[in-house]
Design an enzyme around this catalytic site. Structure first.
Site, mmCIF file in Angstrom:
data_model
loop_
_atom_site.group_PDB
_atom_site.id
_atom_site.type_symbol
_atom_site.label_atom_id
_atom_site.label_comp_id
_atom_site.label_asym_id
_atom_site.label_seq_id
_atom_site.Cartn_x
_atom_site.Cartn_y
_atom_site.Cartn_z
ATOM 1 C CE LYS A 36 -6.580 11.633 36.163
ATOM 2 N NZ LYS A 36 -5.350 12.285 36.655
ATOM 3 C CE1 TYR A 37 -13.010 18.937 32.503
ATOM 4 C CE2 TYR A 37 -11.212 17.783 31.431
ATOM 5 C CZ TYR A 37 -11.746 18.944 31.959
ATOM 6 O OH TYR A 37 -11.016 20.099 31.937
ATOM 7 C CB VAL A 42 -19.126 17.652 31.364
ATOM 8 C CG1 VAL A 42 -17.623 17.485 31.553
ATOM 9 C CG2 VAL A 42 -19.892 16.844 32.410
ATOM 10 C CG ASP A 43 -15.292 21.766 32.680
ATOM 11 O OD1 ASP A 43 -16.047 21.963 31.707
ATOM 12 O OD2 ASP A 43 -14.097 22.144 32.687
ATOM 13 C CG HIS A 51 -13.463 32.796 26.432
ATOM 14 N ND1 HIS A 51 -12.991 33.219 27.658
ATOM 15 C CD2 HIS A 51 -13.045 31.506 26.287
ATOM 16 C CE1 HIS A 51 -12.319 32.223 28.232
ATOM 17 N NE2 HIS A 51 -12.333 31.173 27.414
ATOM 18 C CD GLU A 98 -11.872 28.230 23.361
ATOM 19 O OE1 GLU A 98 -12.826 28.021 24.136
ATOM 20 O OE2 GLU A 98 -10.760 28.663 23.741
#
Length: 324
Positions: A95-96, A182-183, A203, A273
């Site tokens: 869905k990405y 990508v998001d 972060h 991560e």
């Protein structure tokens, strides 16, 4: 521009004008016609004035890059003669896919290493749906088909393997690589100030916190384990990069540790991560990018963040993650 500091001072000067001969020697550039005159003027730098609201160097003397700590025009003049190529990887799987890819690609054309050679590699299970985006001269897009997955954690885990394999193909054609989510989309300049041997991004969700609150992997049985009282910063898995050799070693190590954990039935708290943060703890990044380089759209901008360069978009995780 090699070594741990990643900055070569322009010490060859002629009356306040940078010497073109000096630049050609310094960066081993092919000599140009002697009659050409190269001139660059900029505000005199100071070691007494500058940002006082943020830390701009780590305890291991790596620069921390914030707006107001560098001159983009000067840096471009240093790097352009080197004719560097920068690769960027982005994964649009499940869905990405095109939901975010169009904005990512269009905004990267506006802000990401503008004026330099850039090669974007899109890894996707929906190659036919990749949007057509006009690329500037010297910039190109390559689409690579990959299998889909039922779990976003598996998608995340496979990234390191694919990055490792890609770098092994690019060693003779590319100088630097950045691995990006990508998001996200670009909002401001992201250029050569970000280059270094091994580059990490702090972060935005944890840079004000004590490290006891960082979401490190805390189980000693995992290869991603970071013990209480250890760790420097909490770094993003959605943006990191550097020289190919260094990023290859990072990807290879994280992949090996992830696979070893999997054989033992362990999945680190935040998958790649977590492994990246463990790696950066024992292998200090040579350059650290401030949260300007991966902010979060749902967060209001903090006073010390003068510009948002790259930011994760607001999304419904139930819609974009296959198992959420």
């Amino acid at each position: 521009l090699t070594g741990s500091s990643h900055f070569s001072p322009l010490h060859l000067r002629l009356g306040g004008v940078v010497s073109l001969t000096g630049l050609t020697r310094l960066f081993k550039i092919k000599a140009v016609t002697p009659s050409l005159c190269f001139s660059l003027q900029y505000k005199q730098p100071s070691i007494l004035q500058g940002r006082t609201d943020v830390v701009t160097v780590t305890p291991w003397l790596a620069p921390v890059v914030w707006e107001g700590t560098f001159n983009p025009v000067l840096l471009d003049s240093i790097y352009r003669p080197r004719n560097i190529t920068v690769a960027a990887t982005v994964f649009a799987v499940g869905k990405y896919d095109v939901t975010f890819l169009k904005d990512f690609l269009e905004t990267s054309e506006q802000h990401f290493f503008v004026g330099f050679k850039v090669h974007v590699y899109v890894f996707t299970d929906g190659a036919k749906q990749v949007p057509q985006v006009k690329m500037a001269a010297g910039r190109q897009l390559t689409v690579r088909s990959v299998p889909s997955s039922r779990r976003w954690q598996e998608i995340s885990a496979r990234r390191m393997e694919m990055i490792q394999t890609l770098i092994e193909e690019l060693r003779n054609s590319t100088d630097y690589i950045f691995c990006l989510d990508v998001d996200s989309k670009f909002h401001g300049h992201w250029g050569v100030e970000s280059l270094g041997s091994l580059v990490a991004v702090i972060h935005p969700g944890y840079y004000r916190d004590d490290r006891s609150r960082f979401p490190y992997e805390r189980r000693p049985t995992s290869r991603a384990y970071v013990a209480p009282g250890e760790g420097d910063f909490y770094y993003c898995g959605g943006a990191f990069g550097g020289r190919l050799q260094e990023v290859h070693l990072l990807a290879k190590t994280c992949r090996a540790n992830f696979e070893a954990d999997a054989k033992d039935g362990i999945e680190a708290a935040w998958q790649e991560e977590s492994h990246l943060n463990r790696y950066m703890w024992t292998n200090k990044p040579s350059k650290v990018l401030s949260p300007e380089y991966l902010w979060q759209d749902f967060k209001s901008r903090s006073p010390e963040v003068h510009i948002v360069r790259f930011s994760g978009v607001i999304k419904n995780y139930a819609e974009v993650r296959p198992n959420v």
